[in-house]
Design an enzyme around this catalytic site. Sequence first.
Site, PDB file in Angstrom:
ATOM      1  CG  HIS A 217      -1.855  -1.142   1.246  1.00 43.85           C
ATOM      2  ND1 HIS A 217      -1.557  -2.311   1.899  1.00 43.85           N
ATOM      3  CD2 HIS A 217      -3.075  -1.319   0.684  1.00 43.85           C
ATOM      4  CE1 HIS A 217      -2.563  -3.157   1.747  1.00 43.85           C
ATOM      5  NE2 HIS A 217      -3.487  -2.583   1.008  1.00 43.85           N
ATOM      6  N   GLY A 397      -0.362   6.771   2.948  1.00 42.95           N
ATOM      7  CA  GLY A 397      -0.580   8.097   2.391  1.00 42.95           C
ATOM      8  C   GLY A 397      -1.996   8.403   1.955  1.00 42.95           C
ATOM      9  NE  ARG A 401      -6.808  11.194  -3.314  1.00 39.40           N
ATOM     10  CZ  ARG A 401      -5.952  11.011  -4.321  1.00 39.40           C
ATOM     11  NH1 ARG A 401      -5.929   9.857  -4.957  1.00 39.40           N
ATOM     12  NH2 ARG A 401      -5.127  11.963  -4.684  1.00 39.40           N
ATOM     13  N   GLY A 402      -9.010  10.055   2.264  1.00 42.36           N
ATOM     14  CA  GLY A 402     -10.094   9.383   2.957  1.00 42.36           C
ATOM     15  C   GLY A 402     -10.917  10.333   3.805  1.00 42.36           C
ATOM     16  CB  ALA A 555      -2.257  11.186   9.477  1.00 40.27           C
ATOM     17  N   GLY A 556      -4.200  10.566  11.943  1.00 40.93           N
ATOM     18  CA  GLY A 556      -5.560  10.445  12.449  1.00 40.93           C
ATOM     19  C   GLY A 556      -5.821  11.313  13.653  1.00 40.93           C
TER      20      GLY A 556
END
Length: 590
Positions: A217, A397, A401-402, A555-556
């Site tokens: 991924h 990465g 976008r999600g 990031a979350g």
Amino acid sequence: MTRLVDDPATFSDDMLKGFVDAYQQYVVAVPGGVVRATQTTPGKVAVVVGGGSGHYPAFCGIVGPGFADGAVVGNVFTSPSTADAVSVGRAVDSGGGVVFSTGNYAGDVMNFNQAVDQLRQEGIEARYVLVTDDVASAPANERAKRRGIAGDFTVFKVASAAAEAGYDLEGVQRVAERANGATRTLGVAFDGCTMPGAKEPLFTVEPGHMGLGLGIHGEPGIEDRPLPSASELARLLVDGVLADAPEGAGDRVTVILNGLGRTKYEELFVVWGTVSSLLREAGLTVVEPEVGELVTSLDMAGCSLTVMWLDEELEGLWHAPAATPAYTKGIVAPADAGQRRQSVDVAATEAGPVAEQADKDGLAVAAVVRTGLERMAGAMAQMEEELGRIDAVAGDGDHGRGMVRGTSAALAAANATHGDHAGPSTVLTAAGDAWAARAGGTSGVLWGAALKAVGNVLSNTGRPSPEQVAEAVRNGYDALVRLGGAQPGDKTMLDALLPFCEELSAATGRGDALSAAWDAASTTARAAAEATAQLRPKVGRARPLAERSLGTPDAGALSLAVCVAAVGEVLRERAQDSDSAAQGPQEGTR
């Protein structure tokens, strides 16, 4: 890089549309993915594979006679949603039950397990088998934590052949689990891959070097090494896989030398010449090997070696014929020999309960919720590139976008409830369902569950007190812990959400107005999110690259802090409007 793109946001959908048109003799589209163009034989177990896009031929390219009955297709490198998996499962079931199988990734695990539960509630028997073949992602004593990479192919093939041969549900699950236990993979990357529309790759490899132990991924390898010759690489891969051979393994194996998207077949054949010799020197008999691209990672340069140790049953199933858009073995009946699907009904069998209609106060609170979602969507659109960059340090990465897809879908669903007398509970439930369905992945299912859990506490009538809002948010946190299994300190969004919940509860408990309490909690959440830079990830795709992630926040956690701050802006504006008007309920209840 991925050059041929119309809109990066719809790349997966556009790809699937073209794929289905090109291979309509094999597949038809259903919401969430593709299924065989012919009806599933009554009573046959249906095998459904799946995961994010970017891995072709996996996953949609292996749907057809002798192989998968359906494939659930997510966004690039992003788990498909629970709704997607349920949709494909419903479409292929013919009374024999459904066996799902994916690689071992947090988003896939959560979404497909929920799909199994939902199908069972609808009367469809379902099972789920994880693939854990990547020897580089966890030690042998922690095999359950290993990722699924090119070993997906051997497990999917064997399970599908068993279903085609008439095995029952338990038999297909048993064979799939045994194939996984007999499969090991090790891979290397020579260069990273680039997400559609992106200007830079998710990672780079220093010239003259390679990354050992890559993910599929866009995750970089766990160790950089000087680039070897083809023969030296063959020995490295063979030694690495054979060192992890299953206990009691026999001397017959099938082998896949897999290209990851940008390694020429000619190069793979050069490597294979040495691989095959080394395997024979090790006393192994190689049975029907495969050399080529079977599980790719967009345009990544690299390759992997997969070995599945065979017993008599597994070997027979590996030999079995198959005919799919991307893979053919032996001779099977033509794809149009069965009864072709005229239409595909994937609707749920029962409608959900009718929600309580909102009163005047409930409608006003619902309007605040919609505005909050609008601000969140705007903030995520602005941060998409930065969140993707942070996520790519030790992950795939796709987080930015999600989050854009999730917030946009949630906002659209919330706005669609306008005019239906929907209160905050109904709006949050609709938003949560849409977020999970459209965003997919780990963050999609978690955010969707959190919004619905918050909505479960709030009423569609009246105005909640600040304490009730704090209780609702805490219920969202508890839902994430139950669903995801992570804990504070694991370097996830929980590391920002728990401090937010605790500060919000403390401030509202002191009698602070909601807007002031929310601002204080938002500040705490942002500081906690930044502090995750000092943590090592213990779960998720970043775990195998824990050291690499040091110095970079999660990031979350960061996106959560930004989202709650965006909601805080709305609450502050409403409070100021209330003060200016000097009428209506006290600011603390807004």
